[in-house]
Design an enzyme around this catalytic site. Sequence first.
Site, mmCIF file in Angstrom:
data_model
loop_
_atom_site.group_PDB
_atom_site.id
_atom_site.type_symbol
_atom_site.label_atom_id
_atom_site.label_comp_id
_atom_site.label_asym_id
_atom_site.label_seq_id
_atom_site.Cartn_x
_atom_site.Cartn_y
_atom_site.Cartn_z
ATOM 1 N N THR A 73 0.849 -1.203 0.000
ATOM 2 C CA THR A 73 0.000 0.000 0.000
ATOM 3 C C THR A 73 0.876 1.242 0.000
ATOM 4 O O THR A 73 0.659 2.184 -0.771
ATOM 5 C CB THR A 73 -0.927 -0.012 1.241
ATOM 6 O OG1 THR A 73 -1.760 -1.164 1.160
ATOM 7 C CG2 THR A 73 -1.772 1.242 1.330
ATOM 8 N N ASN A 151 -5.993 -9.322 -7.459
ATOM 9 C CA ASN A 151 -6.052 -10.067 -6.196
ATOM 10 C C ASN A 151 -7.348 -10.863 -6.048
ATOM 11 O O ASN A 151 -7.378 -11.892 -5.377
ATOM 12 C CB ASN A 151 -5.883 -9.118 -5.006
ATOM 13 C CG ASN A 151 -6.667 -7.839 -5.146
ATOM 14 O OD1 ASN A 151 -6.509 -7.106 -6.120
ATOM 15 N ND2 ASN A 151 -7.524 -7.562 -4.192
ATOM 16 N N GLN A 181 0.440 -9.440 -6.228
ATOM 17 C CA GLN A 181 -0.056 -10.816 -6.339
ATOM 18 C C GLN A 181 0.762 -11.672 -7.292
ATOM 19 O O GLN A 181 0.660 -12.898 -7.262
ATOM 20 C CB GLN A 181 -1.535 -10.823 -6.776
ATOM 21 C CG GLN A 181 -2.487 -10.283 -5.720
ATOM 22 C CD GLN A 181 -2.547 -11.140 -4.441
ATOM 23 O OE1 GLN A 181 -2.103 -12.280 -4.404
ATOM 24 N NE2 GLN A 181 -3.090 -10.568 -3.386
ATOM 25 N N GLY A 204 5.759 -8.344 1.255
ATOM 26 C CA GLY A 204 6.302 -9.582 1.802
ATOM 27 C C GLY A 204 5.256 -10.613 2.190
ATOM 28 O O GLY A 204 5.442 -11.813 1.973
ATOM 29 N N HIS A 205 4.142 -10.131 2.736
ATOM 30 C CA HIS A 205 3.223 -11.101 3.354
ATOM 31 C C HIS A 205 2.407 -11.911 2.361
ATOM 32 O O HIS A 205 1.656 -12.802 2.755
ATOM 33 C CB HIS A 205 2.331 -10.432 4.401
ATOM 34 C CG HIS A 205 1.228 -9.569 3.878
ATOM 35 N ND1 HIS A 205 -0.070 -10.004 3.858
ATOM 36 C CD2 HIS A 205 1.227 -8.312 3.396
ATOM 37 C CE1 HIS A 205 -0.835 -9.016 3.387
ATOM 38 N NE2 HIS A 205 -0.071 -7.985 3.107
ATOM 39 N N THR A 241 13.913 4.633 10.189
ATOM 40 C CA THR A 241 14.879 3.580 10.541
ATOM 41 C C THR A 241 14.434 2.249 9.953
ATOM 42 O O THR A 241 13.264 1.873 10.067
ATOM 43 C CB THR A 241 15.008 3.479 12.077
ATOM 44 O OG1 THR A 241 15.352 4.772 12.564
ATOM 45 C CG2 THR A 241 16.069 2.474 12.482
ATOM 46 N N CYS A 329 -20.003 -8.203 3.262
ATOM 47 C CA CYS A 329 -19.488 -7.920 4.606
ATOM 48 C C CYS A 329 -17.973 -7.957 4.754
ATOM 49 O O CYS A 329 -17.436 -7.274 5.617
ATOM 50 C CB CYS A 329 -20.090 -8.889 5.605
ATOM 51 S SG CYS A 329 -21.875 -8.880 5.534
HETATM 52 N N1 PMP Z 1 -2.052 -4.690 -4.094
HETATM 53 C C1 PMP Z 1 -2.615 -5.885 -4.222
HETATM 54 C C2 PMP Z 1 -2.918 -6.406 -5.595
HETATM 55 C C3 PMP Z 1 -2.948 -6.637 -3.090
HETATM 56 O O1 PMP Z 1 -3.526 -7.838 -3.224
HETATM 57 C C4 PMP Z 1 -2.654 -6.119 -1.808
HETATM 58 C C5 PMP Z 1 -2.990 -6.882 -0.542
HETATM 59 N N2 PMP Z 1 -4.282 -7.395 -0.516
HETATM 60 C C6 PMP Z 1 -2.043 -4.844 -1.735
HETATM 61 C C7 PMP Z 1 -1.754 -4.170 -2.895
HETATM 62 C C8 PMP Z 1 -1.712 -4.229 -0.415
HETATM 63 O O2 PMP Z 1 -0.683 -4.912 0.199
HETATM 64 P P1 PMP Z 1 -0.226 -4.590 1.685
HETATM 65 O O3 PMP Z 1 -1.129 -5.362 2.564
HETATM 66 O O4 PMP Z 1 1.195 -5.036 1.761
HETATM 67 O O5 PMP Z 1 -0.346 -3.122 1.875
#
Ligand code: PMP
Length: 406
Positions: A73, A151, A181, A204-205, A241, A329
Amino acid sequence: MRTIYADNNATTAVAPEVVQAMMPYLTEVYFNPSSMYEPAKRAGAAIRNARSQVANLLGVSDPGQVVFTSCATEANNAAILGTLKANPKRRHVITTAVEHPSVYELCKEIARDGIEVTFLPVDTEGRLSIRDFVRALRPDTAVVSVMHANNETGVVFPIEQLARLTKETDPAIVFHTDATQSAGKLPLDLDRTLRQVDLLSFSGHKLHAPKGIGALFIRKGTRCRPYLLGGHQENGRRAGTENVPFIVGFGRACELAEEFLDDENTRVLGMRNRLEKELVGRIPHLQVNGGGAPRLPNTTNVSCHYIEGEGILFELDSLGICASSGSACTSGSLEPSHVLQALKVPFTAVHGSVRFSLSRYNTDEDVDHIIAVFPQIVRNLRKVSPYWDSERNCPRPDAPRGLQPA
Ligand code: PMP
């Protein structure tokens, strides 16, 4: 009850190898990498190593072009706002109607501030029109921001072609892609096939690193002003940092993602295809959203006519299966997602959508289990659905074919 996690586009499990790589930097190597003393140098070296690992996954030979951020984001916001700031005479932005909210909502906000934004529509399979895209490019276009893979549906946009067409029209237009993605699921080669892409964000996640770390690739020479000010870190392009343990974990996760890229495009793809084929075969009036377009190997988004996605998720949850829906929801609103609306998913189906997204940690048994329980969940919910009942007894002309009076 065993948990079957099939919501990997929302987030992923942190890989044990990633945890292991991070541990020393959460314990003994806690130093600020900017400090002058000897022990802090280990932290600085770890960041340099992670930057190279991230660059490798992106196919970038110069790791200096990778800037660590807190998430995708932030990277998306930094890319678009930073480009507009660097090119104040250009007041036009091109994006699509199906971007993640971190681009979509930002673009709506800058439009309120007087920037002109073109939101390119998609067809019913989620594809962009190349003709519309080229027509949208203007002499005052500052930045094009088109996601690599969606996504919700997993639909993949041809960013290589779009970036090339952008640069052929006007090399000064900055091309940004949100690859959150696709990174780790599709090969990326920013030095070669994607050399016309100036900016690329990811997180990363989504690839088995922890939440709270991301990156923005900024090609050398790209006009993009920093977005967070107040420190020299990241070469002055992102103050604050550095989050050393998370950066280290992200680097290791990128290295693993590279190793598992083949698995993603063979075994994971095979599981996704089998899941989808079985659901289509066993459940009447089920459609695969974006099924006719090129897609990520791990994602399927299905809509079950005449029932609600929330009901399906609730039933899946009670059986230990984690998935998500593109409607109501989950997003805190009663509106279906802007993505499914852009695909013009019919009214009878748009509320009944469920997304399964797999990862390398899923197994054939997980898929067998979903296939075994999902059709019954749909049958049960349809039994109590007033829409299903009225359509069966009195089908409308646009009702899905084959829906005959009982
Ligand atoms: N872009 C896409 C296509 C995503 O799927 C996501 C997470 N759902 C994001 C951006 C945002 O990622 P983050 O949670 O790292 O801000």
